[in-house]
Write a protein that holds these residues in place. Structure first.
Motif, PDB file in Angstrom:
ATOM      1  N   GLN A 203       0.838  -1.184   0.000  1.00 22.42           N
ATOM      2  CA  GLN A 203       0.000   0.000   0.000  1.00 22.42           C
ATOM      3  C   GLN A 203       0.880   1.243   0.000  1.00 22.42           C
ATOM      4  OE1 GLN A 203      -2.660  -0.330   3.371  1.00 22.42           O
ATOM      5  NE2 GLN A 203      -4.129  -1.532   2.187  1.00 22.42           N
ATOM      6  N   LYS A 204       0.492   2.207  -0.788  1.00 25.69           N
ATOM      7  CA  LYS A 204       1.294   3.419  -0.921  1.00 25.69           C
ATOM      8  C   LYS A 204       0.389   4.644  -0.936  1.00 25.69           C
ATOM      9  CE  LYS A 204       4.916   5.454  -3.839  1.00 25.69           C
ATOM     10  NZ  LYS A 204       5.721   5.271  -5.071  1.00 25.69           N
ATOM     11  N   GLU A 205       0.819   5.705  -0.233  1.00 25.67           N
ATOM     12  CA  GLU A 205       0.037   6.940  -0.212  1.00 25.67           C
ATOM     13  C   GLU A 205       0.424   7.812  -1.401  1.00 25.67           C
ATOM     14  OE1 GLU A 205      -1.084   9.468   3.501  1.00 25.67           O
ATOM     15  OE2 GLU A 205       0.675  10.455   2.590  1.00 25.67           O
ATOM     16  N   GLU A 206      -0.577   8.282  -2.136  1.00 24.69           N
ATOM     17  CA  GLU A 206      -0.340   9.134  -3.296  1.00 24.69           C
ATOM     18  C   GLU A 206      -1.287  10.333  -3.271  1.00 24.69           C
ATOM     19  OE1 GLU A 206      -0.806   6.843  -6.816  1.00 24.69           O
ATOM     20  OE2 GLU A 206       1.177   5.906  -6.660  1.00 24.69           O
ATOM     21  N   LYS A 207      -0.980  11.324  -4.101  1.00 23.70           N
ATOM     22  CA  LYS A 207      -1.876  12.455  -4.263  1.00 23.70           C
ATOM     23  C   LYS A 207      -3.127  11.992  -4.995  1.00 23.70           C
ATOM     24  CE  LYS A 207      -0.441  16.487  -5.443  1.00 23.70           C
ATOM     25  NZ  LYS A 207       0.194  17.624  -6.139  1.00 23.70           N
ATOM     26  N   ALA A 208      -4.268  12.430  -4.542  1.00 29.40           N
ATOM     27  CA  ALA A 208      -5.530  12.092  -5.190  1.00 29.40           C
ATOM     28  C   ALA A 208      -6.003  13.289  -6.007  1.00 29.40           C
ATOM     29  CB  ALA A 208      -6.577  11.718  -4.145  1.00 29.40           C
ATOM     30  N   PRO A 209      -6.652  13.046  -7.140  1.00 26.06           N
ATOM     31  CA  PRO A 209      -7.140  14.160  -7.958  1.00 26.06           C
ATOM     32  C   PRO A 209      -8.291  14.885  -7.276  1.00 26.06           C
ATOM     33  CG  PRO A 209      -7.925  12.072  -8.842  1.00 26.06           C
ATOM     34  CD  PRO A 209      -6.956  11.737  -7.747  1.00 26.06           C
ATOM     35  N   THR A 210      -8.114  16.149  -7.002  1.00 22.52           N
ATOM     36  CA  THR A 210      -9.145  16.954  -6.358  1.00 22.52           C
ATOM     37  C   THR A 210      -8.857  18.429  -6.583  1.00 22.52           C
ATOM     38  OG1 THR A 210     -10.060  17.670  -4.219  1.00 22.52           O
ATOM     39  CG2 THR A 210      -7.841  16.770  -4.206  1.00 22.52           C
ATOM     40  N   PHE A 211      -9.896  19.224  -6.644  1.00 24.07           N
ATOM     41  CA  PHE A 211      -9.752  20.668  -6.807  1.00 24.07           C
ATOM     42  C   PHE A 211      -9.000  21.288  -5.639  1.00 24.07           C
ATOM     43  CE2 PHE A 211     -11.066  25.075  -6.332  1.00 24.07           C
ATOM     44  CZ  PHE A 211     -11.064  25.561  -7.626  1.00 24.07           C
ATOM     45  N   PHE A 212      -9.027  20.641  -4.483  1.00 19.73           N
ATOM     46  CA  PHE A 212      -8.469  21.245  -3.276  1.00 19.73           C
ATOM     47  C   PHE A 212      -6.942  21.321  -3.291  1.00 19.73           C
ATOM     48  CE2 PHE A 212     -12.775  20.398  -2.029  1.00 19.73           C
ATOM     49  CZ  PHE A 212     -13.088  21.500  -1.241  1.00 19.73           C
ATOM     50  N   HIS A 213      -6.284  20.717  -4.273  1.00 17.06           N
ATOM     51  CA  HIS A 213      -4.846  20.946  -4.431  1.00 17.06           C
ATOM     52  C   HIS A 213      -4.583  22.416  -4.785  1.00 17.06           C
ATOM     53  CE1 HIS A 213      -3.553  16.850  -3.960  1.00 17.06           C
ATOM     54  NE2 HIS A 213      -4.301  16.421  -4.948  1.00 17.06           N
ATOM     55  N   PHE A 214      -5.602  23.093  -5.319  1.00 13.56           N
ATOM     56  CA  PHE A 214      -5.491  24.493  -5.700  1.00 13.56           C
ATOM     57  C   PHE A 214      -5.109  25.370  -4.506  1.00 13.56           C
ATOM     58  CE2 PHE A 214      -7.856  28.618  -6.368  1.00 13.56           C
ATOM     59  CZ  PHE A 214      -7.032  29.120  -7.357  1.00 13.56           C
ATOM     60  N   PHE A 215      -5.487  24.942  -3.295  1.00 16.38           N
ATOM     61  CA  PHE A 215      -5.222  25.739  -2.104  1.00 16.38           C
ATOM     62  C   PHE A 215      -3.870  25.445  -1.475  1.00 16.38           C
ATOM     63  CE2 PHE A 215      -9.881  25.443  -2.365  1.00 16.38           C
ATOM     64  CZ  PHE A 215     -10.177  26.790  -2.481  1.00 16.38           C
ATOM     65  N   GLU A 216      -3.126  24.520  -2.031  1.00 16.05           N
ATOM     66  CA  GLU A 216      -1.810  24.205  -1.494  1.00 16.05           C
ATOM     67  C   GLU A 216      -0.837  25.344  -1.780  1.00 16.05           C
ATOM     68  OE1 GLU A 216      -2.135  19.360  -2.171  1.00 16.05           O
ATOM     69  OE2 GLU A 216      -0.900  20.598  -3.493  1.00 16.05           O
ATOM     70  N   ASP A 217       0.187  25.453  -0.957  1.00 14.85           N
ATOM     71  CA  ASP A 217       1.211  26.471  -1.138  1.00 14.85           C
ATOM     72  C   ASP A 217       2.174  25.999  -2.223  1.00 14.85           C
ATOM     73  OD1 ASP A 217       3.147  28.406  -0.983  1.00 14.85           O
ATOM     74  OD2 ASP A 217       3.131  28.498   1.205  1.00 14.85           O
ATOM     75  N   VAL A 218       2.087  26.606  -3.387  1.00 15.41           N
ATOM     76  CA  VAL A 218       2.910  26.201  -4.533  1.00 15.41           C
ATOM     77  C   VAL A 218       4.395  26.341  -4.231  1.00 15.41           C
ATOM     78  CG1 VAL A 218       3.400  26.641  -6.973  1.00 15.41           C
ATOM     79  CG2 VAL A 218       1.065  26.851  -6.116  1.00 15.41           C
TER      80      VAL A 218
END
Length: 283
Positions: A203-218
């Motif tokens: 099992q591995k943790e990965e980024k999931a597709p979601t609009f909320f990545h937009f709020f991450e600090d680039v």
């Protein structure tokens, strides 16, 4: 004169060099004129935004049902052939969530879980910085099963008012409730040992597709290429909110296509993870 052009002109026959220099003289004036016009356009854009941004508070107050429409606001009801008999505060449920779902750009970015969360979106507005160039998007959410009620922001900071692109983009930190963080997912993968040929499931943790990545600090992205790509993506999306999504929100809410709506190809790619096989040298 630009060094590249200067060196290129030097390669011309001596008799033609003065002619090329004269042409470049006028092209330089042309470029300067273009810069001056662009500066005036940016100044007009800032003046326009400063004049319309205060209207957002009135619009969101009506959407949320904080107050009833005034007689002045509905004086054109007859134009719509609507007979208004009783004026009361009547909130539009899921207004902004429906706007984002119906918009041709953001609609492609929302996962099914996003759509459920955005039903709790109370308001969207933009704030303009003192320099007339910086701007911040504010997304106001009520409490929901995924995170506490809050205002999520996305800020765009420019070094100079003449800059075309921001030098900094910052987002909000979302306080996800236990087990409700939709920006990550656990995927199963088959891992094969090259020596023994045996496979095992990990099992591995990965980024999931979601609009909320937009709020991450680039700015926190380490990979430079990925960082630049995200900066461009987020700035284009933020500009769309300011120039098209917010001012045309009612059209979109009603399911009407905005005339100048762009069919952009911005998208958040979903990685095909489950079932992939990795090689393993040693267990």
């Amino acid at each position: 004169m630009d060094t590249i052009i200067l060196e290129a002109i030097k390669q011309l026959p001596p008799k033609q060099q003065p002619t090329a220099i004269a042409i470049q003289h006028h092209l330089n004036k042309w470029e300067e004129s273009e810069k001056q016009v662009s500066k005036k356009v940016r100044q007009l854009q800032t003046e326009y935004l400063r004049s319309v941004i205060p209207l957002q508070n009135e619009i969101n107050a009506i959407i949320k049902g904080l107050r009833a429409p005034t007689e002045e606001e509905i004086k054109d009801a007859n134009t719509y052939q609507i007979d208004v008999k009783d004026i009361k505060a009547s909130p539009l449920q899921n207004y902004w969530g429906q706007v984002l779902m119906n918009n041709s750009l953001t609609g492609k970015l929302l996962s099914e879980t996003d759509k459920e969360i955005f039903k709790h979106l109370l308001s969207v507005n933009v704030q303009l910085g003192e320099n007339g160039k910086d701007f911040t998007l504010n997304f106001e959410f009520e409490d929901n099963e995924h995170f506490e009620g809050c205002i999520l922001t996305k800020a765009y900071i420019f070094e100079d008012s003449d800059d075309e692109l921001p030098i900094k983009q910052t987002g909000s930190s979302i306080k996800w409730k236990e087990g409700k963080n939709i920006t990550k997912r656990i995927v199963k993968r088959k891992q094969k040992n090259k020596k023994t040929g045996q496979t095992r499931e990990i099992q591995k943790e990965e980024k999931a597709p979601t609009f909320f990545h937009f709020f991450e600090d680039v700015e926190q992205i380490n990979n430079e290429d990925e960082k630049i790509e995200r900066q461009q993506f987020d700035f284009e999306l933020g500009s769309q909110f300011v120039n098209q999504i917010i001012p045309k929100a009612l059209f979109t809410y009603l399911g009407l296509k905005v005339g100048d709506e762009e069919e952009d190809d911005l998208s958040i790619d979903e990685e095909e993870s489950e079932g992939e096989e990795e090689s393993l040298e040693d267990d």
